[in-house]
Write a protein that holds these residues in place. Structure first.
Motif, PDB file in Angstrom:
ATOM      1  N   GLU A 123       0.825  -1.204   0.000  1.00  0.00           N
ATOM      2  CA  GLU A 123       0.000   0.000   0.000  1.00  0.00           C
ATOM      3  C   GLU A 123       0.864   1.261   0.000  1.00  0.00           C
ATOM      4  O   GLU A 123       1.936   1.288   0.591  1.00  0.00           O
ATOM      5  CB  GLU A 123      -0.914   0.021   1.230  1.00  0.00           C
ATOM      6  N   GLU A 125       0.719   4.020   1.645  1.00  0.00           N
ATOM      7  CA  GLU A 125       1.067   4.531   2.974  1.00  0.00           C
ATOM      8  C   GLU A 125       2.253   3.783   3.564  1.00  0.00           C
ATOM      9  O   GLU A 125       3.115   4.395   4.198  1.00  0.00           O
ATOM     10  CB  GLU A 125      -0.140   4.418   3.914  1.00  0.00           C
ATOM     11  N   ARG A 126       2.297   2.470   3.351  1.00  0.00           N
ATOM     12  CA  ARG A 126       3.420   1.686   3.878  1.00  0.00           C
ATOM     13  C   ARG A 126       4.696   1.951   3.086  1.00  0.00           C
ATOM     14  O   ARG A 126       5.788   1.958   3.649  1.00  0.00           O
ATOM     15  CB  ARG A 126       3.064   0.206   3.862  1.00  0.00           C
ATOM     16  N   CYS A 127       4.570   2.164   1.781  1.00  0.00           N
ATOM     17  CA  CYS A 127       5.742   2.527   0.978  1.00  0.00           C
ATOM     18  C   CYS A 127       6.330   3.849   1.469  1.00  0.00           C
ATOM     19  O   CYS A 127       7.553   3.979   1.649  1.00  0.00           O
ATOM     20  CB  CYS A 127       5.355   2.659  -0.491  1.00  0.00           C
ATOM     21  N   ALA A 189      -2.382   3.065  -6.935  1.00  0.00           N
ATOM     22  CA  ALA A 189      -1.784   1.742  -6.738  1.00  0.00           C
ATOM     23  C   ALA A 189      -2.577   0.626  -7.417  1.00  0.00           C
ATOM     24  O   ALA A 189      -1.976  -0.226  -8.096  1.00  0.00           O
ATOM     25  CB  ALA A 189      -1.619   1.461  -5.253  1.00  0.00           C
TER      26      ALA A 189
END
Length: 236
Positions: A123, A125-127, A189
């Motif tokens: 996701e 946000e995690r990247c 994404a």
């Protein structure tokens, strides 16, 4: 803090031994990649981290000295991240093997080198959070970001022709050329996954690392051989 970044495509065909007779077709891309790596060296980082897409086996951190192989592509060639020969228990994913080959070709000696394999479905946000963590690893951090645009630009592309691919790739190229952090963070994404754009997640890691750094960007290469979007950019 991020002081420089190079964005390069990651097809194993970038390695001449893998491309064999087709090697000259990517000569311009190889030259641009080496120019971008030169920008990294000029920034004199304390740490260089290569970031690239990876399947489940290759995800996560890879220490300096980790090695990779192109045997899966019919070539008996091994490469290593950095100059250490300590190695690790698992091979680099193909994207980071290409990064290691580029650094070897450039005779990289400016800093230690590590790798990070990123899952393509990760996701945004995690990247972005992962990029922030990378930028905090040292006072002067440089990133070598491996990844391709869509694989759907032509009828003969790996993902066949998708009319949405050209617009997606154009938006990514603009963001990379101007070091537009917000635009990279906003890349769609799910659409990227449908278009087989392996660079989306690594580019968003870069976007997280670049927050607050206000780099300048330059696009050194933009083409779609084989129907896949390949970009080379330098940020500093």
């Amino acid at each position: 803090m991020l002081v420089a970044a190079a964005v390069c495509p990651c097809p194993p065909l970038l390695v001449p031994e893998v491309a064999a007779g087709a090697a000259p077709e990517l000569d311009a891309a190889r030259a641009a990649c080496l120019d971008a790596v030169g920008v990294l060296a000029a920034a004199r980082p304390d740490l260089l981290i290569a970031v690239g897409p990876a399947d489940e086996a290759g995800r996560g951190a890879h220490p300096e000295g980790a090695s990779g192989s192109f045997s899966g592509f019919g070539v008996d060639l091994r490469v290593r991240l950095g100059t250490s020969d300590t190695g690790s228990g698992r091979d680099l994913p193909p994207s980071l093997s290409v990064a290691a080959w580029l650094l070897s070709r450039a005779e990289w000696a400016a800093s230690p080198v590590e790798g990070l394999g990123v899952g393509e479905p990760l996701e945004p946000e995690r990247c972005i959070a992962a990029g922030r963590e990378l930028s905090a690893r040292a006072a002067r951090v440089a990133l070598l970001v491996m990844g391709d645009g869509s694989a759907c630009r032509t009828l003969k592309a790996p993902g066949y022709l998708d009319e949405r691919a050209a617009a997606f790739d154009a938006a990514a190229a603009r963001a990379l050329s101007t070091a537009d952090v917000a635009a990279l963070q906003a890349l769609d994404a799910p659409l990227a996954y449908e278009l087989k754009a392996a660079g989306r997640a690594p580019w968003q890691v870069l976007a997280g690392a670049a927050e607050g750094a206000e780099p300048g960007g330059q696009l050194l290469y933009d083409d779609a051989p084989y129907g896949v979007g390949y970009y080379v950019a330098a940020w500093s």
